[in-house]
Design a protein around this motif. Structure first.
Motif, PDB file in Angstrom:
ATOM      1  N   MET A 270     -31.469 -39.004 -92.770  1.00  0.00           N
ATOM      2  CA  MET A 270     -30.361 -39.258 -93.718  1.00  0.00           C
ATOM      3  C   MET A 270     -29.028 -39.394 -92.961  1.00  0.00           C
ATOM      4  N   ALA A 271     -28.204 -40.337 -93.419  1.00  0.00           N
ATOM      5  CA  ALA A 271     -26.915 -40.559 -92.727  1.00  0.00           C
ATOM      6  C   ALA A 271     -25.997 -39.350 -92.918  1.00  0.00           C
ATOM      7  N   GLN A 272     -25.254 -39.043 -91.851  1.00  0.00           N
ATOM      8  CA  GLN A 272     -24.260 -37.964 -91.934  1.00  0.00           C
ATOM      9  C   GLN A 272     -23.079 -38.429 -92.789  1.00  0.00           C
ATOM     10  N   ARG A 273     -22.513 -37.553 -93.595  1.00  0.00           N
ATOM     11  CA  ARG A 273     -21.397 -37.947 -94.458  1.00  0.00           C
ATOM     12  C   ARG A 273     -20.149 -38.301 -93.621  1.00  0.00           C
ATOM     13  N   VAL A 274     -19.419 -39.323 -94.072  1.00  0.00           N
ATOM     14  CA  VAL A 274     -18.183 -39.709 -93.365  1.00  0.00           C
ATOM     15  C   VAL A 274     -17.031 -38.898 -93.973  1.00  0.00           C
ATOM     16  N   ARG A 275     -16.457 -37.990 -93.162  1.00  0.00           N
ATOM     17  CA  ARG A 275     -15.421 -37.086 -93.687  1.00  0.00           C
ATOM     18  C   ARG A 275     -14.053 -37.375 -93.079  1.00  0.00           C
ATOM     19  N   LYS A 276     -14.045 -38.100 -91.951  1.00  0.00           N
ATOM     20  CA  LYS A 276     -12.784 -38.223 -91.201  1.00  0.00           C
ATOM     21  C   LYS A 276     -12.413 -39.681 -90.972  1.00  0.00           C
ATOM     22  N   ALA A 277     -11.122 -39.927 -90.910  1.00  0.00           N
ATOM     23  CA  ALA A 277     -10.647 -41.284 -90.606  1.00  0.00           C
ATOM     24  C   ALA A 277      -9.622 -41.220 -89.481  1.00  0.00           C
ATOM     25  N   VAL A 278      -9.691 -42.205 -88.592  1.00  0.00           N
ATOM     26  CA  VAL A 278      -8.682 -42.365 -87.539  1.00  0.00           C
ATOM     27  C   VAL A 278      -7.777 -43.521 -87.932  1.00  0.00           C
ATOM     28  N   LEU A 279      -6.487 -43.270 -87.935  1.00  0.00           N
ATOM     29  CA  LEU A 279      -5.506 -44.305 -88.278  1.00  0.00           C
ATOM     30  C   LEU A 279      -4.612 -44.533 -87.054  1.00  0.00           C
TER      31      LEU A 279
ATOM     32  N   ALA B  59     -14.371 -43.122 -89.916  1.00  0.00           N
ATOM     33  CA  ALA B  59     -13.802 -44.423 -90.292  1.00  0.00           C
ATOM     34  C   ALA B  59     -12.642 -44.731 -89.354  1.00  0.00           C
ATOM     35  N   VAL B  60     -12.465 -46.015 -89.042  1.00  0.00           N
ATOM     36  CA  VAL B  60     -11.251 -46.474 -88.336  1.00  0.00           C
ATOM     37  C   VAL B  60     -10.601 -47.515 -89.229  1.00  0.00           C
ATOM     38  N   LEU B  61      -9.325 -47.337 -89.520  1.00  0.00           N
ATOM     39  CA  LEU B  61      -8.593 -48.305 -90.356  1.00  0.00           C
ATOM     40  C   LEU B  61      -7.332 -48.731 -89.623  1.00  0.00           C
TER      41      LEU B  61
ATOM     42  N   ILE C   4     -13.063 -39.617 -98.186  1.00  0.00           N
ATOM     43  CA  ILE C   4     -12.624 -39.124 -96.863  1.00  0.00           C
ATOM     44  C   ILE C   4     -11.347 -38.308 -97.056  1.00  0.00           C
ATOM     45  N   GLU C   5     -11.306 -37.113 -96.461  1.00  0.00           N
ATOM     46  CA  GLU C   5     -10.161 -36.224 -96.718  1.00  0.00           C
ATOM     47  C   GLU C   5      -9.448 -35.759 -95.459  1.00  0.00           C
ATOM     48  N   GLU C   6     -10.016 -36.039 -94.290  1.00  0.00           N
ATOM     49  CA  GLU C   6      -9.384 -35.560 -93.054  1.00  0.00           C
ATOM     50  C   GLU C   6      -8.886 -36.755 -92.245  1.00  0.00           C
ATOM     51  N   PHE C   7      -7.636 -36.668 -91.798  1.00  0.00           N
ATOM     52  CA  PHE C   7      -6.983 -37.829 -91.183  1.00  0.00           C
ATOM     53  C   PHE C   7      -6.462 -37.492 -89.796  1.00  0.00           C
TER      54      PHE C   7
END
Ligand code: UTP
Length: 291
Positions: free
Chosen positions: A1-10, A129-131, A51-54
């Motif tokens: 199962m895929a690991q949940r995506v919790r973090k994003a890099v901006l 995530a990368v945005l 996603i809640e951590e930035f």
């Protein structure tokens, strides 16, 4: 199962030369589209994807970014006193939960790949995530939510792509794909800024992705690519064949706010589309066009 995506890099450490002098003392990502800075659209896009951590990778002038996502005690106390409830909510809605935002510096603008590498300790070993916040996406579900859903299905890396005119391939990372089904395709390659005649397709990465942490193993080698910078796409290319890698065709609205015309288009289009400003903006444009 895929690991949940919790973090994003901006990554917000670019020089923003196309917007000088506006970006002399302020990052490009604080430029306002209608009523909020570009960076807030990107954060809202992530929140809508769960996603809640930035991790904000900043350059010069990071103070204004930190302040934007902090609570503004004096302003909010005054708004409360004056019973300006909608305005108070607007200010509070731009505040991130305590402890959910990290601001780290990229001391030199050595490229997008280097900026993402600066976030490695805060990401650890999980997908993220990368945005690129100067790309503004409007859709429901959001572009990042579409990528998260694709990651949950594939368990791997997923990039959002769109068709661009062939003569523009030299401005993008261009992907090669196979076995496309319902907009999702296996990626077989990605090339940074190819000449139109050398591009493997006209499908461009549009600054949204879910990436596995193995990318840091490649970024850590600090190899330089197009423009003498460390390119994120070069490290991604090395992961193809080792972990699942897909391209997802994004179908919503996209505005390239890193360019002046794209930024202007975003302002006009979003103002036209909003119930609180659509009719007035249309009337204003009609008046200007007649005059
Ligand atoms: P751009 O290629 O748009 O460069 O970066 P830029 O410096 O921001 O703008 P111009 O071209 O000079 O006008 C794409 C994204 O990568 C980030 C930028 O902040 C932007 O979000 N970036 C780029 C970094 O964080 N660090 C870098 O070294 C380069």
């Amino acid at each position: 199962m895929a690991q949940r995506v919790r973090k994003a890099v901006l990554p917000v450490a670019g020089l923003g030369t196309r917007f000088l002098p506006a970006t002399k003392a302020m990052p490009k990502e604080m430029l306002t589209v209608v009523d909020r800075p570009l960076i807030q659209y990107a954060v809202e896009e992530c929140l809508a994807a769960g996603i809640e951590e930035f991790i904000f990778v900043t350059g010069r002038n990071k103070g204004v970014l930190e302040d934007h996502f902090d609570s503004a005690y004096e302003l909010e106390a005054t708004l409360e006193q004056r019973r300006k409830a909608p305005e108070l909510k607007q200010s509070q809605d731009a505040t991130l939960k305590a402890g959910n935002a990290i601001f780290t510096r990229q001391q030199k603008p050595l490229g997008l790949g280097h900026a993402v590498w600066c976030a490695r300790h805060w990401i650890g070993r999980e997908p993220f995530a990368v945005l690129l916040p100067d790309e503004l996406m409007i859709s429901s579900p959001t572009c990042t939510a579409q990528l998260v859903a694709a990651h949950e299905r594939t368990g791997g890396n997923v990039l959002a792509v769109m068709d661009v005119p062939r003569e523009q391939t030299k401005s993008y990372g261009i992907v090669a794909i196979k076995n496309e089904k319902d907009g999702l395709a296996e990626m077989t390659g990605i090339v940074e800024k190819p000449k139109p005649e050398e591009a493997p397709s006209s499908l461009a990465w549009i600054g949204r992705s879910i990436v596995l942490p193995e990318v840091f193993d490649h970024l850590g080698k600090h190899e330089t690519g197009a423009g003498g910078e460390t390119q994120l796409t070069d490290s991604m290319a090395k992961m193809i064949g080792h972990s699942p890698f897909h391209a997802l065709r994004y179908t919503g609205q996209r505005y390239d706010c890193g360019s002046r015309l794209g930024f202007l288009e975003a302002n006009v289009a979003i103002a036209l589309g909003r119930p609180d400003s659509g009719a007035e903006t249309r009337a204003l444009l009609n008046r200007l066009l007649k005059g």
